[in-house]
Write a protein that holds these residues in place. Structure first.
Motif, PDB file in Angstrom:
ATOM      1  N   TRP A   1       3.156   5.501 -11.334  1.00  0.00           N
ATOM      2  CA  TRP A   1       1.942   5.178 -10.591  1.00  0.00           C
ATOM      3  C   TRP A   1       1.000   4.290 -11.397  1.00  0.00           C
ATOM      4  O   TRP A   1       0.345   3.399 -10.846  1.00  0.00           O
TER       5      TRP A   1
ATOM      6  N   LEU B   1      -8.290   6.525  -5.507  1.00  0.00           N
ATOM      7  CA  LEU B   1      -7.617   6.163  -4.266  1.00  0.00           C
ATOM      8  C   LEU B   1      -8.511   5.265  -3.423  1.00  0.00           C
ATOM      9  O   LEU B   1      -9.747   5.303  -3.537  1.00  0.00           O
TER      10      LEU B   1
ATOM     11  N   PHE C   1      -3.604   2.267  -2.670  1.00  0.00           N
ATOM     12  CA  PHE C   1      -3.123   3.647  -2.592  1.00  0.00           C
ATOM     13  C   PHE C   1      -3.999   4.477  -1.666  1.00  0.00           C
ATOM     14  O   PHE C   1      -5.224   4.471  -1.782  1.00  0.00           O
TER      15      PHE C   1
ATOM     16  N   LEU D   1       0.401   8.597  -0.674  1.00  0.00           N
ATOM     17  CA  LEU D   1       0.954   9.584  -1.603  1.00  0.00           C
ATOM     18  C   LEU D   1       0.790  11.020  -1.123  1.00  0.00           C
ATOM     19  O   LEU D   1      -0.300  11.424  -0.698  1.00  0.00           O
TER      20      LEU D   1
ATOM     21  N   THR E   1       0.847  -1.185   0.000  1.00  0.00           N
ATOM     22  CA  THR E   1       0.000   0.000   0.000  1.00  0.00           C
ATOM     23  C   THR E   1       0.882   1.235   0.000  1.00  0.00           C
ATOM     24  O   THR E   1       1.815   1.331   0.804  1.00  0.00           O
ATOM     25  N   PHE E   2       0.596   2.156  -0.909  1.00  0.00           N
ATOM     26  CA  PHE E   2       1.375   3.390  -1.034  1.00  0.00           C
ATOM     27  C   PHE E   2       0.538   4.567  -0.536  1.00  0.00           C
ATOM     28  O   PHE E   2      -0.622   4.716  -0.928  1.00  0.00           O
TER      29      PHE E   2
ATOM     30  N   PHE F   1      -4.354  11.833  -8.352  1.00  0.00           N
ATOM     31  CA  PHE F   1      -4.068  10.431  -8.661  1.00  0.00           C
ATOM     32  C   PHE F   1      -4.956   9.939  -9.805  1.00  0.00           C
ATOM     33  O   PHE F   1      -4.493   9.238 -10.707  1.00  0.00           O
TER      34      PHE F   1
END
Length: 259
Positions: free
Chosen positions: A84, A153, A94, A64, A61-62, A145
Motif C-alpha cells: 500500500w 483515505l 484510496f 480497501l 482508485t483502490f 490505512f
C-alpha cells in the motif's frame, strides 16, 4: 478444443493490439476520461495489477477492505504495508470498502440497517446496526490505512457487492463519504464464471462499451474464477482504450468526487 481455439483467438487479438499500441498511443489526444477502480479480494493479482498500472503510467482508485488473501493473511495486515505504501507513492487514490467487507442486507423500520460481515468476529452473522455503527465501520479502514502508510483515505467509499440501500447511502454521506459505484459497461466480469464468460469475451465487451466518464470496477483477485481475469485482460484493455483516445484518472478528478 473449444477452449484452445478461444485461447488462440485471444492471443492473436492481443498480439495485434500490443503491436500497434506504441504508434497509435504516442500521437493520440485525449478523447475522454475513464476511471479504473479495484476492490480488494483474494489479492492473487495484486502485484500483477500494480505492475501493469505502473508500466502503462495509469493511476487508479483502490477500495480497501480487510479481506483474507492467498497468502493466508488479510489485506490490511501489516504484511501488506509495503504494497500500500508503494501505491501511495505512485499517486493512486484510496477509498473505504468497509473493514470487514460488510454486506448491506436491508433497511429496518426502526432506522437501523441489517448487515452481514464477510470477515471479522461476526463473519456470516446478520446484525442490526445504527448509522453511527456503519460510519464507524467505514472509518476503521481509514484508521488502519493511515497506520500502514502514513497517508489518509480519500472521502469516497464503495459498498461490498455494490449492495446499497437508502439508509446505508445516507450513513456514508453523514460521515463524509460519497459512494462510488460503476458504469454498466464498467463491470469487469471478473467475478463471473470463466466458462460462461471467457477473458476474450470480457475484453471485447469492455472495449466496445466503455465511454467517457465511466467508472470501471475489478478486483485484486477473485477466489472463484478459474481463469484469472487480470493477466489476460487488464493490459490489453488499457492499451486498447488508449488507442481509442481515452485517458485515465483517479476518482479524485471525477466530477462527482472532485474536492
Amino acid at each position: 478444443m473449444k477452449r484452445r481455439r478461444a485461447a488462440a483467438t485471444l492471443a492473436a487479438f492481443l498480439a495485434g493490439w500490443m503491436a500497434a499500441a506504441p504508434v497509435m498511443a504516442a500521437g493520440a489526444s485525449c478523447q475522454g476520461t475513464l476511471y479504473l477502480t479495484f476492490d480488494t479480494g483474494s489479492q492473487s493479482q495484486a502485484e500483477l495489477i500494480a505492475a501493469v498500472l505502473k508500466r502503462q503510467d495509469v493511476r487508479a482508485t483502490f477500495f480497501l477492505a480487510n479481506e483474507k488473501t492467498v497468502r493466508g493473511d488479510y489485506s490490511l495486515d501489516p504484511s501488506w504495508a509495503p504494497y500500500w505504501k508503494a501505491r501511495v507513492a505512485e499517486g493512486h487514490a484510496f477509498g473505504t470498502h468497509t473493514f470487514d467487507h460488510v454486506y448491506a442486507v436491508r433497511d429496518l423500520p426502526d432506522g437501523r440497517i441489517e448487515v452481514k460481515p464477510q470477515f471479522g468476529p461476526n463473519a456470516g452473522r446478520k446484525q442490526a446496526w445504527t448509522a453511527q455503527q456503519y460510519c464507524g465501520e467505514l472509518r476503521r479502514v481509514g484508521e488502519r490505512f493511515t497506520q500502514l502508510t502514513g497517508a489518509a483515505l480519500d472521502p469516497f467509499w464503495r459498498a461490498p457487492g455494490g449492495k446499497l440501500t437508502p439508509q446505508v447511502k445516507a450513513a456514508g454521506q453523514a460521515c463524509g463519504y460519497r459512494h462510488a459505484g460503476w458504469a454498466p459497461a464498467g463491470f469487469s466480469g471478473d467475478e463471473l464464471s470463466s466458462d460462461a464468460w471467457p477473458n476474450d469475451k470480457l475484453l471485447q465487451r469492455a472495449l466496445a462499451g466503455l465511454k467517457d466518464g465511466d467508472i470501471f470496477m475489478a478486483h485484486l483477485g477473485i477466489w472463484s474464477r478459474k481463469d484469472p481475469w487480470a493477466p489476460a485482460v487488464l493490459e490489453p484493455l488499457i492499451v486498447g482504450l488508449k488507442q481509442k483516445g481515452f485517458c485515465f484518472a483517479t476518482l479524485r478528478d471525477h466530477p462527482d468526487f472532485r474536492q
